[in-house]
Design a protein around this motif. Structure first.
Motif, PDB file in Angstrom:
ATOM      1  N   UNK A 117     -35.880 -74.643 -62.494  1.00  0.00           N
ATOM      2  CA  UNK A 117     -37.241 -75.117 -62.203  1.00  0.00           C
ATOM      3  C   UNK A 117     -37.812 -75.940 -63.368  1.00  0.00           C
ATOM      4  N   UNK A 118     -37.934 -75.370 -64.603  1.00  0.00           N
ATOM      5  CA  UNK A 118     -38.430 -76.222 -65.707  1.00  0.00           C
ATOM      6  C   UNK A 118     -37.525 -77.425 -65.982  1.00  0.00           C
ATOM      7  N   UNK A 119     -36.206 -77.279 -65.727  1.00  0.00           N
ATOM      8  CA  UNK A 119     -35.292 -78.394 -65.990  1.00  0.00           C
ATOM      9  C   UNK A 119     -35.649 -79.602 -65.127  1.00  0.00           C
ATOM     10  N   UNK A 120     -36.217 -79.339 -63.942  1.00  0.00           N
ATOM     11  CA  UNK A 120     -36.546 -80.448 -63.045  1.00  0.00           C
ATOM     12  C   UNK A 120     -38.008 -80.868 -63.103  1.00  0.00           C
TER      13      UNK A 120
ATOM     14  N   UNK B 261     -40.194 -80.343 -65.975  1.00  0.00           N
ATOM     15  CA  UNK B 261     -40.583 -80.848 -67.295  1.00  0.00           C
ATOM     16  C   UNK B 261     -39.852 -82.154 -67.599  1.00  0.00           C
ATOM     17  N   UNK B 262     -40.470 -83.010 -68.408  1.00  0.00           N
ATOM     18  CA  UNK B 262     -39.785 -84.273 -68.757  1.00  0.00           C
ATOM     19  C   UNK B 262     -38.558 -84.011 -69.622  1.00  0.00           C
ATOM     20  N   UNK B 263     -37.461 -84.733 -69.317  1.00  0.00           N
ATOM     21  CA  UNK B 263     -36.266 -84.600 -70.148  1.00  0.00           C
ATOM     22  C   UNK B 263     -36.313 -85.581 -71.320  1.00  0.00           C
ATOM     23  N   UNK B 264     -37.102 -86.652 -71.153  1.00  0.00           N
ATOM     24  CA  UNK B 264     -37.291 -87.544 -72.306  1.00  0.00           C
ATOM     25  C   UNK B 264     -38.598 -88.317 -72.191  1.00  0.00           C
ATOM     26  N   UNK B 265     -39.090 -88.751 -73.356  1.00  0.00           N
ATOM     27  CA  UNK B 265     -40.302 -89.553 -73.387  1.00  0.00           C
ATOM     28  C   UNK B 265     -39.948 -90.915 -73.971  1.00  0.00           C
ATOM     29  N   UNK B 266     -40.280 -91.950 -73.220  1.00  0.00           N
ATOM     30  CA  UNK B 266     -39.991 -93.317 -73.675  1.00  0.00           C
ATOM     31  C   UNK B 266     -41.300 -93.957 -74.127  1.00  0.00           C
ATOM     32  N   UNK B 267     -41.329 -94.373 -75.385  1.00  0.00           N
ATOM     33  CA  UNK B 267     -42.515 -95.065 -75.883  1.00  0.00           C
ATOM     34  C   UNK B 267     -42.135 -96.521 -76.090  1.00  0.00           C
ATOM     35  N   UNK B 268     -42.889 -97.443 -75.456  1.00  0.00           N
ATOM     36  CA  UNK B 268     -42.620 -98.844 -75.779  1.00  0.00           C
ATOM     37  C   UNK B 268     -43.950 -99.553 -75.978  1.00  0.00           C
ATOM     38  N   UNK B 269     -44.060-100.219 -77.103  1.00  0.00           N
ATOM     39  CA  UNK B 269     -45.268-100.907 -77.534  1.00  0.00           C
ATOM     40  C   UNK B 269     -46.500 -99.995 -77.397  1.00  0.00           C
ATOM     41  N   UNK B 270     -46.362 -98.783 -77.917  1.00  0.00           N
ATOM     42  CA  UNK B 270     -47.494 -97.858 -77.989  1.00  0.00           C
ATOM     43  C   UNK B 270     -47.777 -97.104 -76.703  1.00  0.00           C
ATOM     44  N   UNK B 271     -47.076 -97.458 -75.589  1.00  0.00           N
ATOM     45  CA  UNK B 271     -47.330 -96.790 -74.322  1.00  0.00           C
ATOM     46  C   UNK B 271     -46.220 -95.769 -74.073  1.00  0.00           C
TER      47      UNK B 271
ATOM     48  N   UNK C 270     -26.515 -93.774 -59.071  1.00  0.00           N
ATOM     49  CA  UNK C 270     -25.744 -92.859 -58.219  1.00  0.00           C
ATOM     50  C   UNK C 270     -24.946 -91.870 -59.072  1.00  0.00           C
ATOM     51  N   UNK C 271     -24.355 -92.398 -60.148  1.00  0.00           N
ATOM     52  CA  UNK C 271     -23.563 -91.536 -61.039  1.00  0.00           C
ATOM     53  C   UNK C 271     -24.444 -90.448 -61.646  1.00  0.00           C
ATOM     54  N   UNK C 272     -25.629 -90.860 -62.175  1.00  0.00           N
ATOM     55  CA  UNK C 272     -26.524 -89.885 -62.799  1.00  0.00           C
ATOM     56  C   UNK C 272     -27.046 -88.904 -61.744  1.00  0.00           C
ATOM     57  N   UNK C 273     -27.350 -89.403 -60.558  1.00  0.00           N
ATOM     58  CA  UNK C 273     -27.834 -88.526 -59.485  1.00  0.00           C
ATOM     59  C   UNK C 273     -26.773 -87.486 -59.133  1.00  0.00           C
ATOM     60  N   UNK C 274     -25.543 -87.936 -59.026  1.00  0.00           N
ATOM     61  CA  UNK C 274     -24.460 -87.025 -58.685  1.00  0.00           C
ATOM     62  C   UNK C 274     -24.284 -85.963 -59.779  1.00  0.00           C
ATOM     63  N   UNK C 275     -24.235 -86.425 -61.047  1.00  0.00           N
ATOM     64  CA  UNK C 275     -23.955 -85.489 -62.152  1.00  0.00           C
ATOM     65  C   UNK C 275     -25.130 -84.558 -62.430  1.00  0.00           C
ATOM     66  N   UNK C 276     -26.365 -85.085 -62.308  1.00  0.00           N
ATOM     67  CA  UNK C 276     -27.512 -84.288 -62.751  1.00  0.00           C
ATOM     68  C   UNK C 276     -28.247 -83.582 -61.625  1.00  0.00           C
ATOM     69  N   UNK C 277     -28.113 -84.052 -60.401  1.00  0.00           N
ATOM     70  CA  UNK C 277     -28.839 -83.425 -59.297  1.00  0.00           C
ATOM     71  C   UNK C 277     -27.871 -82.717 -58.346  1.00  0.00           C
TER      72      UNK C 277
ATOM     73  N   UNK D 280     -35.021 -81.149 -71.214  1.00  0.00           N
ATOM     74  CA  UNK D 280     -33.611 -81.389 -71.560  1.00  0.00           C
ATOM     75  C   UNK D 280     -32.913 -80.096 -71.974  1.00  0.00           C
ATOM     76  N   UNK D 281     -33.609 -79.283 -72.768  1.00  0.00           N
ATOM     77  CA  UNK D 281     -32.999 -78.031 -73.218  1.00  0.00           C
ATOM     78  C   UNK D 281     -32.782 -77.093 -72.022  1.00  0.00           C
ATOM     79  N   UNK D 282     -33.795 -77.036 -71.140  1.00  0.00           N
ATOM     80  CA  UNK D 282     -33.663 -76.180 -69.945  1.00  0.00           C
ATOM     81  C   UNK D 282     -32.482 -76.654 -69.103  1.00  0.00           C
ATOM     82  N   UNK D 283     -32.332 -77.982 -68.994  1.00  0.00           N
ATOM     83  CA  UNK D 283     -31.236 -78.517 -68.181  1.00  0.00           C
ATOM     84  C   UNK D 283     -29.879 -78.192 -68.805  1.00  0.00           C
TER      85      UNK D 283
END
Ligand SMILES: [Zn+2]
Ligand SMILES: [Zn+2]
Length: 425
Positions: free
Chosen positions: A266-269, A271-281, A304-311, A381-384
């Protein structure tokens, strides 16, 4: 004669086979469940040793040089394997850093070292001290050495970043690819069964003694042994691993690990697995929103590859293993072959879910340009990672032979040792 043949027990259903010599390249499968038992190979310690040595050299190169270099807005960042773990550590994700270092560096290196320790003397016809235990340990660590999963993660990271900035491939990536080829070739050339049999011959059907005794196969070296009548605490005469007719408390342990994984799913899906900051956003991504972002960016094959492996794979493991556990506890007798096949798939695909975690580690080290662009791991990410490790352990704790035990076993009995197998007359 059948009784003079070496005995071989199928790990998936517990059927006892007498090993016949087959033509080279021919695979023997289990007559009951269809699992592959062994393949007749021209084993060569010499060639396997040469490839393992080459792999050791490539391992050092792969760790010493950067695998990708990222340039954006005049700044350049290079990523090495240990550097990506250090970046996680610096982002306060020390547990993730430990997982990455263990699976990509420590375990593969340990396995290489142990194999060299065993094979070098063996090539000269000698047996190094501790060979039996260490060769067994090297074999067991195979599931946890995730070099090829890491390489795929690097390629996914490459595709993901290639339209953001300029990405150059470093020497470590080629070394990594070579390393994986050498390891696969060494694995193919070295017949582990032949090595074990050379260290100590396999028991014949005759050596198992009178029919109807409880027999067990060593999980490590496949030696087949007739257990004494109490059957407990008996060790493999070849590699000294503890023998069981069935893994002890298999169902209880598998359930416990699976439920822990289901809770963390549940938390693995969410909670955010990563935060992307670009130009302050800053933008936080969960596993699913990461996949959607890939689709929107037009990277459909990678998505598709990431969906298969992670979901798909984690869900398959949770639902599939839960189904197998319930089916064994209810004593179902139907579709035994299919259920054994499902177990084999669950056991084999589990490790590929680590792609996402490795990819985050790689992105965290490459994209670290302060306010311009920055990628940090999130708590999901850690939960996953925990879900992946726990489901792998749950699959390992499960006892597929319970699917085949007859008469159908009661829940109470199954949670202990299950029904012991008696070998045929
Ligand atoms: Zn079988
Ligand atoms: Zn053994």
């Amino acid at each position: 004669m059948e009784r003079d043949r070496p005995a071989f027990l199928c790990h998936h259903c517990g059927t006892l086979h007498g090993v016949r010599r087959l033509p080279f390249g021919v695979t023997a499968s289990c007559r009951t469940c269809g699992a592959v038992l062994y393949r007749e190979r021209r084993s060569s310690v010499e060639r396997a040793l040469a490839l393992t040595l080459a792999a050791a050299v490539l391992f050092v190169v792969a760790h010493a040089f950067p695998f990708l270099t990222f340039s954006m807005e005049g700044s350049t960042r290079s990523g090495t394997i240990l550097g990506s773990a250090a970046a996680l550590w610096a982002d306060d994700s020390w547990a993730l850093a430990v997982v990455v270092v263990m699976l990509v560096t420590v375990i593969p290196l340990g396995k290489l070292g142990l194999e060299l320790w065993v094979l070098l003397p063996l090539w000269k016809g000698r047996v190094a001290p501790g060979t039996f235990r260490l060769f067994a340990f090297a074999d067991k660590s195979k599931t946890w050495a995730m070099t090829e999963v890491y390489l795929l993660a690097v390629l996914v990271a490459y595709v993901k970043l290639s339209d953001l900035a300029s990405i150059t491939v470093g020497p470590a990536l080629w070394a990594f690819a070579g390393l994986i080829l050498c390891l696969a070739a060494a694995d193919n050339i070295l017949d582990r069964r032949a090595v074990w049999w050379r260290l100590q011959p396999q028991n014949t059907m005759r050596a198992l003694g009178r029919p109807n005794r409880v027999v067990a196969a060593c999980h490590t070296c496949d030696q087949v042994v007739a257990l004494p009548d109490d059957g407990h605490g008996y060790r493999c005469p070849r590699c000294t691993a503890v023998l069981h007719a069935r893994k002890p408390r298999a169902l209880a342990r598998s359930w416990a690990l699976l439920l822990a994984a289901a809770v963390l799913y549940v938390p693995a899906n969410i909670l955010p697995v990563m935060t992307v900051t670009s130009f302050g956003r800053a933008q936080a991504d969960t596993i699913l929103s990461g996949v959607i972002a890939l689709v929107e960016a037009g990277m459909l094959p990678v998505a598709l590859l990431v969906f298969f492996a992670s979901v798909t794979v984690p869900l398959l493991k949770l639902v599939g293993l839960g189904f197998l556990l319930v089916s064994v506890q209810l004593g179902w007798t139907g579709k035994r072959r299919d259920r054994t096949r499902l177990y084999r798939i669950i056991e084999q695909v589990g490790r590929w879910s680590m792609i996402d975690i490795f990819m985050i580690a790689i992105l965290a080290v490459l994209v670290d340009l302060g306010e311009i662009a920055r990628i940090e791991p999130g708590p999901g990410a850690l939960a996953f990672a925990a879900v992946v490790v726990l489901t792998m352990l749950a699959a390992r704790a499960f006892e597929p032979r319970l699917i085949w035990d007859r008469p159908p076993i009661s829940t109470k009995k199954a949670s202990a040792d299950g029904e012991p197998l008696r070998h045929p007359a």
